[in-house]
Design a protein around this motif. Structure first.
Motif, PDB file in Angstrom:
ATOM      1  N   LEU A 122       0.827  -1.204   0.000  1.00  0.00           N
ATOM      2  CA  LEU A 122       0.000   0.000   0.000  1.00  0.00           C
ATOM      3  C   LEU A 122       0.862   1.255   0.000  1.00  0.00           C
ATOM      4  O   LEU A 122       0.581   2.223  -0.712  1.00  0.00           O
ATOM      5  CB  LEU A 122      -0.951   0.017   1.201  1.00  0.00           C
ATOM      6  N   ALA A 123       1.923   1.231   0.785  1.00  0.00           N
ATOM      7  CA  ALA A 123       2.817   2.384   0.834  1.00  0.00           C
ATOM      8  C   ALA A 123       3.487   2.581  -0.521  1.00  0.00           C
ATOM      9  O   ALA A 123       3.626   3.718  -0.997  1.00  0.00           O
ATOM     10  CB  ALA A 123       3.863   2.197   1.927  1.00  0.00           C
ATOM     11  N   GLY A 124       3.865   1.500  -1.179  1.00  0.00           N
ATOM     12  CA  GLY A 124       4.481   1.582  -2.501  1.00  0.00           C
ATOM     13  C   GLY A 124       3.512   2.136  -3.529  1.00  0.00           C
ATOM     14  O   GLY A 124       3.880   2.977  -4.357  1.00  0.00           O
ATOM     15  N   GLU A 125       2.275   1.687  -3.496  1.00  0.00           N
ATOM     16  CA  GLU A 125       1.266   2.181  -4.437  1.00  0.00           C
ATOM     17  C   GLU A 125       0.991   3.662  -4.204  1.00  0.00           C
ATOM     18  O   GLU A 125       0.839   4.423  -5.152  1.00  0.00           O
ATOM     19  CB  GLU A 125      -0.043   1.385  -4.307  1.00  0.00           C
ATOM     20  N   ALA A 126       0.916   4.043  -2.932  1.00  0.00           N
ATOM     21  CA  ALA A 126       0.650   5.456  -2.629  1.00  0.00           C
ATOM     22  C   ALA A 126       1.802   6.323  -3.135  1.00  0.00           C
ATOM     23  O   ALA A 126       1.579   7.416  -3.665  1.00  0.00           O
ATOM     24  CB  ALA A 126       0.437   5.646  -1.138  1.00  0.00           C
ATOM     25  N   GLU A 128       3.722   5.682  -5.630  1.00  0.00           N
ATOM     26  CA  GLU A 128       3.687   5.696  -7.091  1.00  0.00           C
ATOM     27  C   GLU A 128       2.438   6.388  -7.613  1.00  0.00           C
ATOM     28  O   GLU A 128       2.318   6.623  -8.819  1.00  0.00           O
ATOM     29  CB  GLU A 128       3.722   4.261  -7.636  1.00  0.00           C
ATOM     30  N   GLY A 129       1.496   6.668  -6.745  1.00  0.00           N
ATOM     31  CA  GLY A 129       0.249   7.287  -7.170  1.00  0.00           C
ATOM     32  C   GLY A 129      -0.675   6.328  -7.882  1.00  0.00           C
ATOM     33  O   GLY A 129      -1.550   6.746  -8.632  1.00  0.00           O
ATOM     34  N   THR A 130      -0.499   5.014  -7.645  1.00  0.00           N
ATOM     35  CA  THR A 130      -1.345   4.029  -8.321  1.00  0.00           C
ATOM     36  C   THR A 130      -2.357   3.391  -7.397  1.00  0.00           C
ATOM     37  O   THR A 130      -3.094   2.513  -7.805  1.00  0.00           O
ATOM     38  CB  THR A 130      -0.484   2.902  -8.940  1.00  0.00           C
ATOM     39  N   GLY A 131      -2.399   3.801  -6.142  1.00  0.00           N
ATOM     40  CA  GLY A 131      -3.341   3.216  -5.200  1.00  0.00           C
ATOM     41  C   GLY A 131      -4.751   3.657  -5.511  1.00  0.00           C
ATOM     42  O   GLY A 131      -4.989   4.556  -6.317  1.00  0.00           O
ATOM     43  N   ASP A 132      -5.716   3.005  -4.854  1.00  0.00           N
ATOM     44  CA  ASP A 132      -7.123   3.333  -5.054  1.00  0.00           C
ATOM     45  C   ASP A 132      -7.375   4.802  -4.779  1.00  0.00           C
ATOM     46  O   ASP A 132      -8.166   5.449  -5.455  1.00  0.00           O
ATOM     47  CB  ASP A 132      -8.015   2.475  -4.143  1.00  0.00           C
ATOM     48  N   ALA A 133      -6.701   5.349  -3.778  1.00  0.00           N
ATOM     49  CA  ALA A 133      -6.914   6.754  -3.432  1.00  0.00           C
ATOM     50  C   ALA A 133      -6.486   7.653  -4.586  1.00  0.00           C
ATOM     51  O   ALA A 133      -7.087   8.689  -4.820  1.00  0.00           O
ATOM     52  CB  ALA A 133      -6.135   7.115  -2.177  1.00  0.00           C
ATOM     53  N   ALA A 134      -5.483   7.238  -5.326  1.00  0.00           N
ATOM     54  CA  ALA A 134      -5.021   8.071  -6.444  1.00  0.00           C
ATOM     55  C   ALA A 134      -5.915   7.880  -7.676  1.00  0.00           C
ATOM     56  O   ALA A 134      -6.029   8.770  -8.489  1.00  0.00           O
ATOM     57  CB  ALA A 134      -3.572   7.710  -6.798  1.00  0.00           C
TER      58      ALA A 134
END
Length: 140
Positions: A122-126, A128-134
């Motif tokens: 989750l921290a990696g996705e955040a 990279e801006g690829t998480g659900d929030a992004a």
């Protein structure tokens, strides 16, 4: 025919009896609570355990390789039944329960590692801006 024990058996039983005798305060507690039948049962249990110590020798270093038990068979049987129950309880709490809990502990460790892995992802996705929030806009 006399009932006899070898040294290792004697030493193990001697140690178990000393552990049992740590509960002699149960006599007082039962009597203080007015449960005189229980107080008498406790007294009998401790009396039989102490009588067995008379045969085994009270000193842990009592010399000898063989020990003859001279206490009456009915009392010996009674104290041996009690000591057997105590040994079963000890084995259960120190051997069986830990074995039963091993699967639970392993599962908890696996889950704990997975939590860390998921949080890392989750921290990696955040980052990279690829998480659900992004990806999904906020609606509120």
């Amino acid at each position: 025919m006399a009932v006899k024990l070898g040294r290792a058996q004697r030493d193990a039983i001697h140690a178990e009896i000393l552990t049992v005798l740590t509960g002699t305060g149960d006599i007082y507690l039962a009597a203080d609570d007015g449960d005189y039948d229980a107080a008498c049962r406790h007294r009998s249990r401790f009396e039989n355990a102490m009588r067995l110590l008379d045969d085994l020798g009270w000193d842990p270093e009592t010399p000898g390789e063989e020990f003859e038990l001279t206490m009456p068979a009915d009392r010996l049987a009674r104290v041996l039944r009690y000591l057997t129950r105590q040994a079963e309880a000890t084995l259960y709490s120190h051997v069986v329960e830990p074995i039963e809990e091993r699967e639970h502990a392993a599962r908890s460790l696996t889950a704990q590692a997975a939590y860390g892995d998921l949080l890392g992802q989750l921290a990696g996705e955040a980052a990279e801006g690829t998480g659900d929030a992004a990806r999904e806009p906020r609606t509120s």
